[in-house]
Write a protein that holds these residues in place. Structure first.
Motif, PDB file in Angstrom:
ATOM      1  N   GLY A  36       0.816  -1.217   0.000  1.00 43.79           N
ATOM      2  CA  GLY A  36       0.000   0.000   0.000  1.00 43.79           C
ATOM      3  C   GLY A  36       0.844   1.259   0.000  1.00 43.79           C
ATOM      4  O   GLY A  36       0.477   2.262  -0.615  1.00 43.79           O
ATOM      5  N   LEU A  37       1.974   1.213   0.691  1.00 44.47           N
ATOM      6  CA  LEU A  37       2.897   2.351   0.702  1.00 44.47           C
ATOM      7  C   LEU A  37       3.945   2.245  -0.403  1.00 44.47           C
ATOM      8  O   LEU A  37       4.781   3.140  -0.540  1.00 44.47           O
ATOM      9  CB  LEU A  37       3.602   2.446   2.065  1.00 44.47           C
ATOM     10  CG  LEU A  37       2.699   2.781   3.253  1.00 44.47           C
ATOM     11  CD1 LEU A  37       3.494   2.723   4.556  1.00 44.47           C
ATOM     12  CD2 LEU A  37       2.052   4.144   3.084  1.00 44.47           C
ATOM     13  N   ASP A  38       3.906   1.163  -1.166  1.00 43.87           N
ATOM     14  CA  ASP A  38       4.869   0.880  -2.233  1.00 43.87           C
ATOM     15  C   ASP A  38       6.308   1.041  -1.742  1.00 43.87           C
ATOM     16  O   ASP A  38       7.130   1.708  -2.360  1.00 43.87           O
ATOM     17  CB  ASP A  38       4.617   1.757  -3.461  1.00 43.87           C
ATOM     18  CG  ASP A  38       5.365   1.248  -4.688  1.00 43.87           C
ATOM     19  OD1 ASP A  38       5.677   0.031  -4.742  1.00 43.87           O
ATOM     20  OD2 ASP A  38       5.656   2.059  -5.592  1.00 43.87           O
ATOM     21  N   LEU A  39       6.600   0.415  -0.609  1.00 42.44           N
ATOM     22  CA  LEU A  39       7.928   0.514  -0.011  1.00 42.44           C
ATOM     23  C   LEU A  39       8.944  -0.297  -0.806  1.00 42.44           C
ATOM     24  O   LEU A  39       8.668  -1.425  -1.208  1.00 42.44           O
ATOM     25  CB  LEU A  39       7.890   0.027   1.434  1.00 42.44           C
ATOM     26  CG  LEU A  39       6.959   0.790   2.380  1.00 42.44           C
ATOM     27  CD1 LEU A  39       6.952   0.137   3.753  1.00 42.44           C
ATOM     28  CD2 LEU A  39       7.350   2.256   2.469  1.00 42.44           C
ATOM     29  N   THR A  40      10.114   0.284  -1.014  1.00 41.40           N
ATOM     30  CA  THR A  40      11.231  -0.401  -1.670  1.00 41.40           C
ATOM     31  C   THR A  40      12.518  -0.009  -0.958  1.00 41.40           C
ATOM     32  O   THR A  40      12.524   0.887  -0.121  1.00 41.40           O
ATOM     33  CB  THR A  40      11.334  -0.011  -3.162  1.00 41.40           C
ATOM     34  OG1 THR A  40      11.507   1.405  -3.260  1.00 41.40           O
ATOM     35  CG2 THR A  40      10.103  -0.429  -3.943  1.00 41.40           C
ATOM     36  N   ASP A  41      13.602  -0.698  -1.281  1.00 38.07           N
ATOM     37  CA  ASP A  41      14.901  -0.441  -0.659  1.00 38.07           C
ATOM     38  C   ASP A  41      14.790  -0.520   0.864  1.00 38.07           C
ATOM     39  O   ASP A  41      15.388   0.255   1.593  1.00 38.07           O
ATOM     40  CB  ASP A  41      15.463   0.917  -1.112  1.00 38.07           C
ATOM     41  CG  ASP A  41      16.954   1.033  -0.841  1.00 38.07           C
ATOM     42  OD1 ASP A  41      17.664   0.014  -0.948  1.00 38.07           O
ATOM     43  OD2 ASP A  41      17.391   2.143  -0.497  1.00 38.07           O
ATOM     44  N   ILE A  42      14.013  -1.473   1.341  1.00 44.74           N
ATOM     45  CA  ILE A  42      13.694  -1.609   2.759  1.00 44.74           C
ATOM     46  C   ILE A  42      14.876  -2.192   3.533  1.00 44.74           C
ATOM     47  O   ILE A  42      15.504  -3.159   3.092  1.00 44.74           O
ATOM     48  CB  ILE A  42      12.479  -2.538   2.952  1.00 44.74           C
ATOM     49  CG1 ILE A  42      11.238  -1.948   2.278  1.00 44.74           C
ATOM     50  CG2 ILE A  42      12.227  -2.823   4.424  1.00 44.74           C
ATOM     51  CD1 ILE A  42      10.068  -2.928   2.204  1.00 44.74           C
ATOM     52  N   THR A  43      15.162  -1.589   4.673  1.00 49.20           N
ATOM     53  CA  THR A  43      16.027  -2.201   5.671  1.00 49.20           C
ATOM     54  C   THR A  43      15.087  -2.763   6.720  1.00 49.20           C
ATOM     55  O   THR A  43      14.460  -2.006   7.471  1.00 49.20           O
ATOM     56  CB  THR A  43      16.991  -1.183   6.309  1.00 49.20           C
ATOM     57  OG1 THR A  43      17.853  -0.662   5.294  1.00 49.20           O
ATOM     58  CG2 THR A  43      17.826  -1.831   7.408  1.00 49.20           C
ATOM     59  N   LEU A  44      14.954  -4.062   6.753  1.00 50.03           N
ATOM     60  CA  LEU A  44      14.063  -4.713   7.701  1.00 50.03           C
ATOM     61  C   LEU A  44      14.812  -4.962   9.004  1.00 50.03           C
ATOM     62  O   LEU A  44      15.780  -5.715   9.032  1.00 50.03           O
ATOM     63  CB  LEU A  44      13.555  -6.050   7.140  1.00 50.03           C
ATOM     64  CG  LEU A  44      12.747  -6.915   8.103  1.00 50.03           C
ATOM     65  CD1 LEU A  44      11.426  -6.230   8.454  1.00 50.03           C
ATOM     66  CD2 LEU A  44      12.508  -8.289   7.519  1.00 50.03           C
ATOM     67  N   VAL A  45      14.395  -4.289  10.059  1.00 47.13           N
ATOM     68  CA  VAL A  45      14.911  -4.529  11.401  1.00 47.13           C
ATOM     69  C   VAL A  45      13.777  -5.232  12.138  1.00 47.13           C
ATOM     70  O   VAL A  45      12.701  -4.666  12.305  1.00 47.13           O
ATOM     71  CB  VAL A  45      15.305  -3.223  12.112  1.00 47.13           C
ATOM     72  CG1 VAL A  45      15.811  -3.503  13.518  1.00 47.13           C
ATOM     73  CG2 VAL A  45      16.354  -2.471  11.296  1.00 47.13           C
ATOM     74  N   CYS A  46      14.009  -6.479  12.524  1.00 47.98           N
ATOM     75  CA  CYS A  46      12.925  -7.259  13.105  1.00 47.98           C
ATOM     76  C   CYS A  46      13.435  -8.111  14.255  1.00 47.98           C
ATOM     77  O   CYS A  46      14.588  -8.487  14.296  1.00 47.98           O
ATOM     78  CB  CYS A  46      12.278  -8.138  12.032  1.00 47.98           C
ATOM     79  SG  CYS A  46      13.440  -9.250  11.227  1.00 47.98           S
ATOM     80  N   GLN A  47      12.527  -8.387  15.188  1.00 41.83           N
ATOM     81  CA  GLN A  47      12.864  -9.273  16.297  1.00 41.83           C
ATOM     82  C   GLN A  47      11.614  -9.984  16.747  1.00 41.83           C
ATOM     83  O   GLN A  47      10.503  -9.533  16.503  1.00 41.83           O
ATOM     84  CB  GLN A  47      13.592  -8.553  17.414  1.00 41.83           C
ATOM     85  CG  GLN A  47      12.860  -7.593  18.292  1.00 41.83           C
ATOM     86  CD  GLN A  47      12.139  -8.206  19.472  1.00 41.83           C
ATOM     87  OE1 GLN A  47      11.002  -7.911  19.593  1.00 41.83           O
ATOM     88  NE2 GLN A  47      12.721  -9.000  20.326  1.00 41.83           N
ATOM     89  N   ASP A  48      11.807 -11.121  17.326  1.00 42.62           N
ATOM     90  CA  ASP A  48      10.740 -11.937  17.878  1.00 42.62           C
ATOM     91  C   ASP A  48       9.700 -12.228  16.786  1.00 42.62           C
ATOM     92  O   ASP A  48      10.047 -12.650  15.699  1.00 42.62           O
ATOM     93  CB  ASP A  48      10.152 -11.245  19.109  1.00 42.62           C
ATOM     94  CG  ASP A  48       9.446 -12.205  20.053  1.00 42.62           C
ATOM     95  OD1 ASP A  48       9.541 -13.431  19.865  1.00 42.62           O
ATOM     96  OD2 ASP A  48       8.779 -11.730  20.985  1.00 42.62           O
ATOM     97  N   TRP A  49       8.414 -12.002  17.070  1.00 47.00           N
ATOM     98  CA  TRP A  49       7.363 -12.333  16.103  1.00 47.00           C
ATOM     99  C   TRP A  49       7.486 -11.513  14.822  1.00 47.00           C
ATOM    100  O   TRP A  49       7.096 -11.968  13.743  1.00 47.00           O
ATOM    101  CB  TRP A  49       5.984 -12.123  16.737  1.00 47.00           C
ATOM    102  CG  TRP A  49       5.734 -13.064  17.860  1.00 47.00           C
ATOM    103  CD1 TRP A  49       5.788 -12.775  19.196  1.00 47.00           C
ATOM    104  CD2 TRP A  49       5.434 -14.456  17.767  1.00 47.00           C
ATOM    105  NE1 TRP A  49       5.527 -13.907  19.931  1.00 47.00           N
ATOM    106  CE2 TRP A  49       5.304 -14.953  19.081  1.00 47.00           C
ATOM    107  CE3 TRP A  49       5.258 -15.334  16.701  1.00 47.00           C
ATOM    108  CZ2 TRP A  49       5.005 -16.275  19.355  1.00 47.00           C
ATOM    109  CZ3 TRP A  49       4.961 -16.648  16.982  1.00 47.00           C
ATOM    110  CH2 TRP A  49       4.837 -17.105  18.299  1.00 47.00           C
ATOM    111  N   GLY A  50       8.014 -10.307  14.923  1.00 47.60           N
ATOM    112  CA  GLY A  50       8.202  -9.480  13.724  1.00 47.60           C
ATOM    113  C   GLY A  50       9.149 -10.128  12.729  1.00 47.60           C
ATOM    114  O   GLY A  50       9.019  -9.950  11.521  1.00 47.60           O
ATOM    115  N   GLY A  51      10.103 -10.889  13.223  1.00 54.33           N
ATOM    116  CA  GLY A  51      11.027 -11.588  12.339  1.00 54.33           C
ATOM    117  C   GLY A  51      10.374 -12.748  11.628  1.00 54.33           C
ATOM    118  O   GLY A  51      10.626 -12.994  10.456  1.00 54.33           O
ATOM    119  N   ILE A  52       9.517 -13.454  12.338  1.00 54.79           N
ATOM    120  CA  ILE A  52       8.829 -14.588  11.730  1.00 54.79           C
ATOM    121  C   ILE A  52       8.027 -14.115  10.525  1.00 54.79           C
ATOM    122  O   ILE A  52       8.058 -14.728   9.456  1.00 54.79           O
ATOM    123  CB  ILE A  52       7.936 -15.298  12.774  1.00 54.79           C
ATOM    124  CG1 ILE A  52       8.815 -15.944  13.842  1.00 54.79           C
ATOM    125  CG2 ILE A  52       7.025 -16.312  12.112  1.00 54.79           C
ATOM    126  CD1 ILE A  52       8.058 -16.430  15.056  1.00 54.79           C
TER     127      ILE A  52
END
Length: 129
Positions: A36-52
């Motif tokens: 919906g936000l048409d995100l690209t070049d994403i740096t995904l910082v995730c932990q716990d359930w967000g990583g799954i």
């Protein structure tokens, strides 16, 4: 920087039926957010359930991601057994009349948290429903 609030977590609306929550529902909500936000070049910082969720979404949509920073997470297959401590915790959460979120958070920290901080942890789930 954008940070999605997973459905039913934080202060977002919550379903009242357990069956409403599924990996697919959360995955689709994350996909709708990113697309919906048409995100690209994403740096995904995730932990716990967000990583799954996040790592699975990144694996299925690599063209949108530039970097992955996973912390304290993984991508389970659904076939692993949980340790007895997890099953005991789950049973506790399911049987108590009122979940003591503040107590659980305080018991998991090395320092004494203020009443204000503990109240912030309690705020997303003010009632059993």
């Amino acid at each position: 920087m954008v940070v999605p609030d997973a459905v039913g977590f934080g202060r977002s609306d919550k379903y009242t039926e357990r069956d409403e929550y599924s990996f697919r529902m959360h995955y689709d909500a994350l996909g709708a957010f990113v697309e919906g936000l048409d995100l690209t070049d994403i740096t995904l910082v995730c932990q716990d359930w967000g990583g799954i969720l996040g790592l699975t979404y990144a694996a299925n949509n690599p063209e949108r991601f530039a970097r992955l920073v996973p912390m304290n997470t993984g991508v389970p297959t659904g076939t692993q057994e949980m340790p007895p401590e997890w099953e005991e915790f789950r049973a506790f959460v399911e049987r108590v009349e009122e979940l003591p979120v503040g107590m659980l958070i305080q018991n998991a920290t090395a320092t004494e948290l203020s009443d204000e901080v503990l109240a912030a942890y309690e705020a997303p789930t003010p009632t059993r429903s």
